[in-house]
Design a protein around this motif. Structure first.
Motif, PDB file in Angstrom:
ATOM      1  N   HIS A   1       0.808  -1.221   0.000  1.00  0.00           N
ATOM      2  CA  HIS A   1       0.000   0.000   0.000  1.00  0.00           C
ATOM      3  C   HIS A   1       0.841   1.272   0.000  1.00  0.00           C
ATOM      4  CE1 HIS A   1      -4.161  -1.564   0.664  1.00  0.00           C
ATOM      5  NE2 HIS A   1      -3.483  -2.634   1.057  1.00  0.00           N
TER       6      HIS A   1
ATOM      7  N   SER B   1      -5.822   3.003   4.954  1.00  0.00           N
ATOM      8  CA  SER B   1      -5.944   2.067   3.828  1.00  0.00           C
ATOM      9  C   SER B   1      -5.342   0.715   4.188  1.00  0.00           C
ATOM     10  CB  SER B   1      -5.272   2.633   2.569  1.00  0.00           C
ATOM     11  OG  SER B   1      -3.869   2.742   2.729  1.00  0.00           O
TER      12      SER B   1
ATOM     13  N   SER C   1      -7.524  -2.799   4.552  1.00  0.00           N
ATOM     14  CA  SER C   1      -7.127  -4.021   3.852  1.00  0.00           C
ATOM     15  C   SER C   1      -6.883  -5.154   4.833  1.00  0.00           C
ATOM     16  CB  SER C   1      -5.861  -3.759   3.028  1.00  0.00           C
ATOM     17  OG  SER C   1      -5.441  -4.916   2.339  1.00  0.00           O
TER      18      SER C   1
ATOM     19  N   ASN D   1     -10.204  -6.528   5.941  1.00  0.00           N
ATOM     20  CA  ASN D   1     -10.826  -7.305   4.860  1.00  0.00           C
ATOM     21  C   ASN D   1     -10.169  -8.669   4.697  1.00  0.00           C
ATOM     22  OD1 ASN D   1     -12.699  -5.312   4.230  1.00  0.00           O
ATOM     23  ND2 ASN D   1     -11.378  -4.327   2.721  1.00  0.00           N
ATOM     24  N   ARG D   2      -8.858  -8.703   4.762  1.00  0.00           N
ATOM     25  CA  ARG D   2      -8.148  -9.976   4.610  1.00  0.00           C
ATOM     26  C   ARG D   2      -8.387 -10.891   5.807  1.00  0.00           C
ATOM     27  NH1 ARG D   2      -2.471  -8.902   1.328  1.00  0.00           N
ATOM     28  NH2 ARG D   2      -3.297  -7.293  -0.050  1.00  0.00           N
TER      29      ARG D   2
END
Length: 204
Positions: A12, A109, A113, A116-117
């Motif tokens: 990222h 960000s 992520s 979400n992972r």
């Protein structure tokens, strides 16, 4: 978990760090290392303060439906952004306003992520159990060094072996007590450079 987190942050970092003229190329990995340390240290600090439920809430997708920008209102995320901002100014001489912009862009960000992972059953790189276990000393966390095993927790509830505070009742307070104690021990070790030494080993 820390190496996976380092690599996730690196993924990222293209705009915020690698292509940022305010950060010399030779400092890219060191900045990513500081970002990794800020995230890990921030989460560990919350766990050490008895904030297991706050961390679990952070990783609840239902509470973070607005994505990266929604994280800006979370006090855990705000503290991590502040920590990383200070590292950018103190360790790398980046102006405060630029440092704040970099941190406010990268950290939400990355955490979005990460959440979400962690919630993706098809992604084995992260799990909430492995994250908490690694920050709370593995074997000191519920489920042992393999992380938070819900099945194991249920059986330990039945046996009473999670009555960590010796109040005669086994509940979420006992799980919090175990995680808190483990995180505090890890913090004590990290204060001598342990956590940062591990993360620095990922720099290539």
């Amino acid at each position: 978990m820390l190496e996976n987190l380092f690599n996730l942050i690196k993924e990222h970092s293209t705009e915020a760090v690698i292509n940022n003229p305010a950060i010399p190329n030779e400092k890219n990995d060191a900045v990513i290392s500081d970002a990794t340390h800020s995230v890990a240290d921030g989460l560990q600090g919350v766990l050490a303060g008895g904030g297991l439920q706050a961390v679990l809430s952070l990783f609840n997708n239902n509470n973070n439906s607005s994505g990266g920008n929604g994280f800006l209102n979370n006090p855990i995320v705000s503290n991590i952004i502040s920590s990383f901002t200070n590292k950018l100014t103190n360790n790398h001489g980046i102006a405060a306003d630029q440092a704040g912009g970099i941190a406010s862009s990268l950290i939400p960000s990355v955490l979005s992520s990460l959440v979400n992972r962690t919630n993706d059953p098809n992604n084995s790189s992260f799990s909430i159990g492995s994250i908490i276990s690694s920050l709370a000393g593995g074997g000191n966390a519920p489920g042992g060094s393999g992380g938070l095993d819900i099945g194991s927790l249920v059986s330990r509830f039945a046996s009473g072996s999670l009555d960590a505070n010796n109040d005669g009742h086994v509940g979420i307070d006992d799980i919090i007590s175990k995680v808190t104690g483990g995180a505090q021990q890890q913090q004590a070790q990290s204060s001598s450079g342990g956590l940062m030494d591990i993360i620095s080993g990922f720099m290539k």
